[in-house]
Scaffold this motif. Structure first.
Motif, mmCIF file in Angstrom:
data_model
loop_
_atom_site.group_PDB
_atom_site.id
_atom_site.type_symbol
_atom_site.label_atom_id
_atom_site.label_comp_id
_atom_site.label_asym_id
_atom_site.label_seq_id
_atom_site.Cartn_x
_atom_site.Cartn_y
_atom_site.Cartn_z
ATOM 1 N N MET A 1 -5.027 2.494 -2.736
ATOM 2 C CA MET A 1 -3.326 2.876 -3.185
ATOM 3 C C MET A 1 -2.851 1.674 -2.067
ATOM 4 O O MET A 1 -3.837 1.823 -0.711
ATOM 5 C CB MET A 1 -2.246 3.387 -2.918
ATOM 6 N N ARG A 2 -2.137 0.526 -2.303
ATOM 7 C CA ARG A 2 -1.413 -0.079 -0.646
ATOM 8 C C ARG A 2 -0.180 0.139 -0.499
ATOM 9 O O ARG A 2 0.421 0.888 -1.350
ATOM 10 C CB ARG A 2 -1.525 -1.878 -1.398
ATOM 11 N N TYR A 3 -0.122 0.600 1.041
ATOM 12 C CA TYR A 3 1.060 0.494 1.749
ATOM 13 C C TYR A 3 1.829 -0.330 2.408
ATOM 14 O O TYR A 3 0.838 -1.469 3.220
ATOM 15 C CB TYR A 3 1.031 1.413 2.615
ATOM 16 N N LEU A 4 2.515 -0.750 2.841
ATOM 17 C CA LEU A 4 3.691 -1.771 3.489
ATOM 18 C C LEU A 4 3.910 -0.873 4.706
ATOM 19 O O LEU A 4 4.893 0.374 4.657
ATOM 20 C CB LEU A 4 4.311 -2.765 3.049
ATOM 21 N N ILE A 5 3.639 -0.507 5.887
ATOM 22 C CA ILE A 5 4.118 -0.764 7.279
ATOM 23 C C ILE A 5 4.958 -1.311 7.909
ATOM 24 O O ILE A 5 4.834 -2.333 8.856
ATOM 25 C CB ILE A 5 2.806 0.018 8.010
ATOM 26 N N LEU A 6 6.084 -1.132 8.298
ATOM 27 C CA LEU A 6 7.388 -1.595 8.651
ATOM 28 C C LEU A 6 8.582 -1.298 9.971
ATOM 29 O O LEU A 6 8.054 -0.196 10.084
ATOM 30 C CB LEU A 6 9.064 -1.609 7.341
ATOM 31 N N ILE A 7 8.045 -2.476 10.823
ATOM 32 C CA ILE A 7 8.065 -2.011 12.223
ATOM 33 C C ILE A 7 9.492 -2.715 12.461
ATOM 34 O O ILE A 7 9.189 -4.290 13.134
ATOM 35 C CB ILE A 7 7.377 -2.571 13.053
ATOM 36 N N PRO A 8 10.328 -1.533 12.331
ATOM 37 C CA PRO A 8 11.947 -2.519 13.486
ATOM 38 C C PRO A 8 11.078 -2.320 14.999
ATOM 39 O O PRO A 8 10.355 -2.364 15.272
ATOM 40 C CB PRO A 8 12.663 -1.724 12.971
ATOM 41 N N THR A 9 12.585 -3.875 15.186
ATOM 42 C CA THR A 9 12.712 -3.708 16.425
ATOM 43 C C THR A 9 13.349 -4.033 17.105
ATOM 44 O O THR A 9 14.481 -3.466 16.253
ATOM 45 C CB THR A 9 11.446 -4.950 16.884
ATOM 46 N N LEU A 83 -0.082 -4.116 6.330
ATOM 47 C CA LEU A 83 -0.238 -3.927 4.752
ATOM 48 C C LEU A 83 -1.597 -3.078 4.655
ATOM 49 O O LEU A 83 -2.416 -3.947 5.115
ATOM 50 C CB LEU A 83 -0.198 -5.385 4.146
ATOM 51 N N VAL A 84 -1.744 -2.168 4.226
ATOM 52 C CA VAL A 84 -3.275 -0.702 4.503
ATOM 53 C C VAL A 84 -3.297 -0.851 2.869
ATOM 54 O O VAL A 84 -2.116 -1.123 2.454
ATOM 55 C CB VAL A 84 -2.902 0.360 5.175
ATOM 56 N N GLU A 85 -4.565 -0.321 2.536
ATOM 57 C CA GLU A 85 -4.782 0.306 1.724
ATOM 58 C C GLU A 85 -5.340 1.441 1.871
ATOM 59 O O GLU A 85 -6.992 1.648 2.417
ATOM 60 C CB GLU A 85 -5.942 -0.785 0.582
ATOM 61 N N CYS A 86 -5.223 2.106 1.630
ATOM 62 C CA CYS A 86 -6.135 3.933 1.635
ATOM 63 C C CYS A 86 -5.686 5.096 1.059
ATOM 64 O O CYS A 86 -4.606 4.606 -0.262
ATOM 65 C CB CYS A 86 -5.235 4.240 2.978
ATOM 66 N N ALA A 87 -6.313 6.088 1.330
ATOM 67 C CA ALA A 87 -6.384 7.328 -0.374
ATOM 68 C C ALA A 87 -5.207 7.604 -0.781
ATOM 69 O O ALA A 87 -4.890 8.260 -1.969
ATOM 70 C CB ALA A 87 -7.292 8.352 -0.063
ATOM 71 N N SER A 88 -4.129 7.217 -0.185
ATOM 72 C CA SER A 88 -2.840 8.590 -0.218
ATOM 73 C C SER A 88 -1.873 8.303 0.614
ATOM 74 O O SER A 88 -2.069 7.583 1.643
ATOM 75 C CB SER A 88 -3.817 10.546 -0.193
ATOM 76 N N ASP A 89 -0.667 8.424 0.527
ATOM 77 C CA ASP A 89 0.978 8.846 1.154
ATOM 78 C C ASP A 89 -0.031 9.426 2.413
ATOM 79 O O ASP A 89 1.277 8.384 3.518
ATOM 80 C CB ASP A 89 1.889 9.821 0.354
ATOM 81 N N ASP A 90 -0.170 10.853 2.443
ATOM 82 C CA ASP A 90 -0.368 11.436 3.930
ATOM 83 C C ASP A 90 -1.634 10.338 4.806
ATOM 84 O O ASP A 90 -0.960 10.186 5.655
ATOM 85 C CB ASP A 90 -1.520 12.388 3.734
#
Length: 121
Positions: A1-9, A83-90
């Motif tokens: 699954m793909r996840y977007l990691i958002l970095i506020p600043t 933007l990453v693709e990994c196996a799980s929410d954890d």
């Protein structure tokens, strides 16, 4: 699954850092990015331009309105993403916890839902 990691600043906080600290943080991001490339989980990532460089687009009564500046004024803004693709929410949370900015404040993780195969009526 793909996840977007958002970095506020926070522009004010960044501006107060000495150049050596900025350089150190950039080096940390480079090392982190290399590590998720090596693991095969990296898809994309970028630093976003400052909000003052944004253009906001609206469609009103069939006319396009373009204004200079961000959608909303705020001290906090989206500074970048991975933007990453990994196996799980954890696993996505584990990756997000390694983002250097996570030591300074929150980093948000959102799963992406694809629209592949969406039927148009």
């Amino acid at each position: 699954m793909r996840y977007l990691i958002l970095i506020p600043t926070n522009a004010g906080r960044w501006a107060t850092l000495p150049q050596s600290e900025r350089d150190r943080r950039l080096d940390e991001h480079i090392a982190f990015t290399r590590s998720i490339i090596a693991s095969g989980e990296h898809i994309d990532g970028a630093v976003l331009s400052v909000p003052s460089a944004a253009r906001t687009v609206r469609l009103r009564d069939g006319a396009v309105e373009v204004t200079d500046g961000p959608l909303t004024e705020s001290e906090e803004y989206l500074g970048g993403y991975y933007l990453v693709e990994c196996a799980s929410d954890d696993r996505a949370a584990e990756i997000a916890a390694r983002v250097p900015d996570a030591r300074l404040g929150p980093v948000e993780v959102r799963s992406l839902k694809t629209i592949t195969g969406l039927m148009v009526r």
